[in-house]
Enzyme design. Sequence first.
Site, PDB file in Angstrom:
ATOM      1  N   GLY A 155      -0.101  -4.902   0.777  1.00 55.48           N
ATOM      2  CA  GLY A 155       0.224  -4.310  -0.235  1.00 55.48           C
ATOM      3  C   GLY A 155       0.219  -4.455  -2.061  1.00 55.48           C
ATOM      4  N   SER A 156       1.646  -4.825  -2.935  1.00 56.97           N
ATOM      5  CA  SER A 156       1.394  -4.957  -4.059  1.00 56.97           C
ATOM      6  C   SER A 156       1.846  -4.739  -5.252  1.00 56.97           C
ATOM      7  CB  SER A 156      -0.238  -4.418  -4.853  1.00 56.97           C
ATOM      8  OG  SER A 156      -1.545  -5.361  -3.859  1.00 56.97           O
ATOM      9  N   ASN A 157       1.889  -5.163  -6.060  1.00 56.35           N
ATOM     10  CA  ASN A 157       2.957  -4.378  -6.926  1.00 56.35           C
ATOM     11  C   ASN A 157       2.046  -4.273  -8.311  1.00 56.35           C
ATOM     12  OD1 ASN A 157       5.984  -5.053  -6.029  1.00 56.35           O
ATOM     13  ND2 ASN A 157       5.222  -7.158  -6.693  1.00 56.35           N
TER      14      ASN A 157
END
Length: 799
Positions: free
Chosen positions: A246-248
């Site tokens: 995932g990531s931001n």
Amino acid sequence: MHLRTRLKQWALAASALAVVSAALPGAAVADTGDRGHHPSDRGLSAVIRYTEYGIPHIVARDYANLGFGTGWAQAADQVCTLADGFLTVNGERSRHFGADAAPDGSLSSAATNLSSDLYFRGVKDAGTVEALLATPAPAGPSRDLKELMRGWAAGYNAWLRKNRVSDPACAGADWVRPVTALDVARRGFAVSVLGGQGRAVDGITAAAPPAATAAGRAGASGPVPDPERAAEAARELFAAENATMGSNAVAFSGDATANGRGLLLGNPHYPWQGGRRFWQSQQTIPGELNVSGASLLGTTVVNIGFNDKVAWSHTVATGVPLNLHQLTLVPGDPTAYLVDGRPERMTPRRVTVPVRGAAPVTRTQWWTRYGPVVGGLGTQLPLPWTAGTAYALNDPNASNLRGSDTALGFGRARSTADVAETLRRTQGLPWVNTIAADSAGHSFFSQSQVLPRITDELAARCSTPLGRATYPASGVAVLDGARSDCALGSDPDAVQPGVFGPARMPVLRDTPYVANSNDSAWLTNAERPLAGYERIFGTIGTPRSLRTRGGIEDVAAMAARGDLTVSDLQRQQFANRAPAGDLAAADAARACETALPGDPEACRVIGAWDRTVNTDSRGALLFDRFWRKFTATVPTARQWKVPFSPADPVRTPNTLDTDAPGFAKALADAVAELRAAGIALDAPLGAHQFVVRNGTRIPVSGGTESLGVWNKTEPVWNPSGGGYTEVAHGTSHVQAVGWDGGRCPVARTLLSYAQSSDPTSPHYSDQTRLYAGGRWVTSRFCEKDILRSPALRVVVVRG
């Protein structure tokens, strides 16, 4: 002074360093003497300057030499992990480790070595990657990229020849071997198909036609997937909250910053172990390329990074990079199917895998005009091959070896406009969004993915009954493979057939902020929602994850406040706010006395919790264990009293429903679990959320996906070992980047698990200790800063 002039002067300095390095102490410089030449590396060389935390700054005169230095430096830090991955893509895991053992999951979803080998040997036997390498650019890889791959393989091999492996994971192992440029390309192919064929490896390798007796019986059709169950399984399979990646990322335009220049905070969430780790470097060809950032292991380029004008990051996107075609089989022949009433034969691929201590295993895979026949997508979504029906998987990224060209273009970009042009020209990203900022003050978001060209109109016209359930629920289209008018078609601006062209991609430019936390493009900026894209890209007007909601609250407030600097980005990364706590802890504490009569301690601890997941937060662990149990057992529709509203998507749903069946049990079970493990209910989080490196405990902050924490940590629960004793995946390579008008970017970086997986390396856990303390590495991008490093070590590497 012009950039080219500066870089020429910089190159002279690098050349001087190469000469000086010969006089450095032996401990400071790797052995550069030749011990026999290898045809692939003859004449190749690079200068590697190491600064603090083992970060290499690689200088070379062209792409082949840059690849050489990069391959050498990656091998020095990660030789065992890299060698393991090359076994995978060559289909040799069963030969060395046995058929039933499990791969690390970094290059496919295969459950066993045998399944992995059957798939990758099939790719190898079919010459799939060779055909892609032979495809002219832009549909195929560029000459520069091929040179990088050639050099990378030579550099890796040169390191193996000239160094002894110290990592106990593979020291002395016969499977640590030289590689070829084709092996490097095969690894790139595996990364490209991770979301498509790589997700379905077990289903591809296990798919087999029904027995001949069953096939010959009139009307023997076998089981049919239940559409409703299949829709839910597909939704769960592609849900961000269930992903191991995932990531931001957020980019701020000059409207929100202190100096009118852009800012970027990238925070990818990736596995902490295995072949999907990031690795840091700076790559420089004077006058041509100068970029710093992180590479996925085995790749030749900086995948996420910055230069003196542009910074970019990626987040795993919601676009579904595959679709299914439901085949109508020829009566009496389950290996032939009908298209417009005419039969077509499937193509068998007979694959043989050598197995340690056992006879070789041979299986047949079945391929169609659409792709391989697949028996299911994971265990959740079986797709039975019956006498009447089979399912073929279409993965357009199986024709895409352009991802590294996209990254290379980003590294050479001078503005976000160049980032957009690179995406338009290369069209190489299989499963990520791009968020970017530049020194002129621009912000940029694009969901530019290689996706099957499934329009909503096509899905409405051509979906089978199964597809009519799965497509709205998950974006997984199941089309009628018996009709040629259900072919995917092409966009005029697409570099390959059957995919969307750049004009169809969700894009947002120059808003005060653009942000993504693995939800769809809809709320990239909450004040400027994106719409009008096809369902396969993601949803519009649906509930957002708590991480998305919390992230938007934070970055929108930052943009509204304005005058932002890199320091503000650093504070956001380690704010460690738990949005679930802000929404639910007070309600849980009020209902606690009724749920746990006679146990006031738990109620007091939850009520006093500061709603953060810092290592010194007391009550965070108790709430975390309660929240995991609550959200796992209570249906989403029963968790909140105020339901989701598309008109207020950031603040709804809200108000914990403490009357929901399962609330009291989740709370009681969490309390009992901690006490049974000997953990105080108000213990500080860091005492029971930690990793152990070389016998030393290192406390880790952050929190799980369900808590909505920006600084995501998905730890491994081990109550007998003291709580969370390892991190499976979460915050990995972080970069906070801006510009101040000078020649050098203002950048702070952090690699949470450090550069090397070798426990004998000094860079096995040094940055993990920084991460534990919320401290950062000041990037040394410009030449003057590299030369001032107190840890400077110069290595000249030659073929």
